[in-house]
Design a protein around this motif. Sequence first.
Motif, PDB file in Angstrom:
ATOM      1  N   GLU A 128      -2.050   4.612  22.017  1.00 55.52           N
ATOM      2  CA  GLU A 128      -1.816   3.170  22.026  1.00 55.52           C
ATOM      3  C   GLU A 128      -3.091   2.384  21.732  1.00 55.52           C
ATOM      4  O   GLU A 128      -3.341   1.323  22.317  1.00 55.52           O
ATOM      5  CB  GLU A 128      -1.171   2.736  23.339  1.00 55.52           C
ATOM      6  N   LEU A 129      -3.882   2.908  20.805  1.00 53.59           N
ATOM      7  CA  LEU A 129      -5.100   2.229  20.380  1.00 53.59           C
ATOM      8  C   LEU A 129      -4.779   1.332  19.188  1.00 53.59           C
ATOM      9  O   LEU A 129      -3.919   1.661  18.375  1.00 53.59           O
ATOM     10  CB  LEU A 129      -6.170   3.257  19.990  1.00 53.59           C
TER      11      LEU A 129
ATOM     12  N   GLU B  12      -9.809  19.283  22.905  1.00 53.01           N
ATOM     13  CA  GLU B  12     -10.382  19.538  24.228  1.00 53.01           C
ATOM     14  C   GLU B  12     -10.436  18.250  25.050  1.00 53.01           C
ATOM     15  O   GLU B  12     -10.079  18.235  26.222  1.00 53.01           O
ATOM     16  CB  GLU B  12     -11.788  20.110  24.026  1.00 53.01           C
ATOM     17  N   LEU B  13     -10.874  17.178  24.417  1.00 59.69           N
ATOM     18  CA  LEU B  13     -10.960  15.888  25.115  1.00 59.69           C
ATOM     19  C   LEU B  13      -9.582  15.352  25.462  1.00 59.69           C
ATOM     20  O   LEU B  13      -9.341  14.918  26.588  1.00 59.69           O
ATOM     21  CB  LEU B  13     -11.713  14.864  24.258  1.00 59.69           C
ATOM     22  N   THR B  14      -8.665  15.375  24.515  1.00 61.25           N
ATOM     23  CA  THR B  14      -7.353  14.767  24.745  1.00 61.25           C
ATOM     24  C   THR B  14      -6.484  15.590  25.687  1.00 61.25           C
ATOM     25  O   THR B  14      -5.526  15.070  26.245  1.00 61.25           O
ATOM     26  CB  THR B  14      -6.610  14.513  23.417  1.00 61.25           C
TER      27      THR B  14
ATOM     28  N   ALA C  66      -9.829  11.290  34.213  1.00 70.71           N
ATOM     29  CA  ALA C  66     -10.018  11.719  32.825  1.00 70.71           C
ATOM     30  C   ALA C  66     -10.440  10.520  31.988  1.00 70.71           C
ATOM     31  O   ALA C  66      -9.946   9.417  32.174  1.00 70.71           O
ATOM     32  CB  ALA C  66      -8.740  12.329  32.276  1.00 70.71           C
ATOM     33  N   ASP C  67     -11.362  10.753  31.123  1.00 72.43           N
ATOM     34  CA  ASP C  67     -11.903   9.724  30.243  1.00 72.43           C
ATOM     35  C   ASP C  67     -11.098   9.763  28.940  1.00 72.43           C
ATOM     36  O   ASP C  67     -11.282  10.671  28.137  1.00 72.43           O
ATOM     37  CB  ASP C  67     -13.363  10.063  29.976  1.00 72.43           C
ATOM     38  N   PRO C  68     -10.194   8.808  28.697  1.00 75.06           N
ATOM     39  CA  PRO C  68      -9.357   8.873  27.492  1.00 75.06           C
ATOM     40  C   PRO C  68     -10.167   8.573  26.227  1.00 75.06           C
ATOM     41  O   PRO C  68     -11.193   7.881  26.286  1.00 75.06           O
ATOM     42  CB  PRO C  68      -8.309   7.789  27.731  1.00 75.06           C
TER      43      PRO C  68
ATOM     44  N   TYR D 222     -18.291  13.322  23.809  1.00 74.76           N
ATOM     45  CA  TYR D 222     -17.423  13.890  22.779  1.00 74.76           C
ATOM     46  C   TYR D 222     -17.529  13.088  21.479  1.00 74.76           C
ATOM     47  O   TYR D 222     -17.541  13.655  20.397  1.00 74.76           O
ATOM     48  CB  TYR D 222     -15.966  13.950  23.253  1.00 74.76           C
ATOM     49  N   THR D 223     -17.632  11.766  21.601  1.00 76.29           N
ATOM     50  CA  THR D 223     -17.777  10.943  20.410  1.00 76.29           C
ATOM     51  C   THR D 223     -19.068  11.290  19.671  1.00 76.29           C
ATOM     52  O   THR D 223     -19.083  11.385  18.443  1.00 76.29           O
ATOM     53  CB  THR D 223     -17.719   9.449  20.772  1.00 76.29           C
TER      54      THR D 223
END
Length: 184
Positions: free
Chosen positions: A167-168, A123-125, A132-134, A101-102
């Motif tokens: 929380e990044l 879609e990713l989030t 799941a890959d955050p 996705y990146t």
Amino acid sequence: MACKAQDPPKGLEAYRSAKDAGVAIPASVFSSLIALCSGLSNHLGRSERGQGDTQTDGAGEVEGCATASSAVSGAGAHFDDAFELHRDATAAGVQLSEASYTSLLRICGARGQLAKGRALLAELTARRGPGADPPRLRTFLPLLEAASREGDCASAFVLYDEILSFELLVGEREYVLLLAAATA
């Protein structure tokens, strides 16, 4: 082999041949090919050796740092192939990684396609829970860069809020982009 050789046409040919033969394509192949088509695999190879591109910080360029959009430079001929791979993976029920996705978001950022990028990000989030890959900070950066470049303050701060919702930790680069968007 095509990915190691940095050869998108050869990799895509092998992929399409396997697909036409009815072979189930694993997520790792989709991920590798998307990175190859986005130009990211070539960029990562240079960065690992300390040979990154330059980064624009709003006031000038910073040697040795690559922006998300510069990371995909030179691969534009295969950008559409990366999105074809995304469509095929989705249709086959293959869950792509955050890295895939990146790569797609870097293409959207380079092209200034914020709406398309936002749809991919959503879609990713939306995929939360076990397995799941955050998203990571790098996931948001291409769209933040595009919003900053376009002077789209509202989009930049919506992205900022989303970054914080995961929380990044936001760093200097992100704050510079936010300031550039706010003062454009």
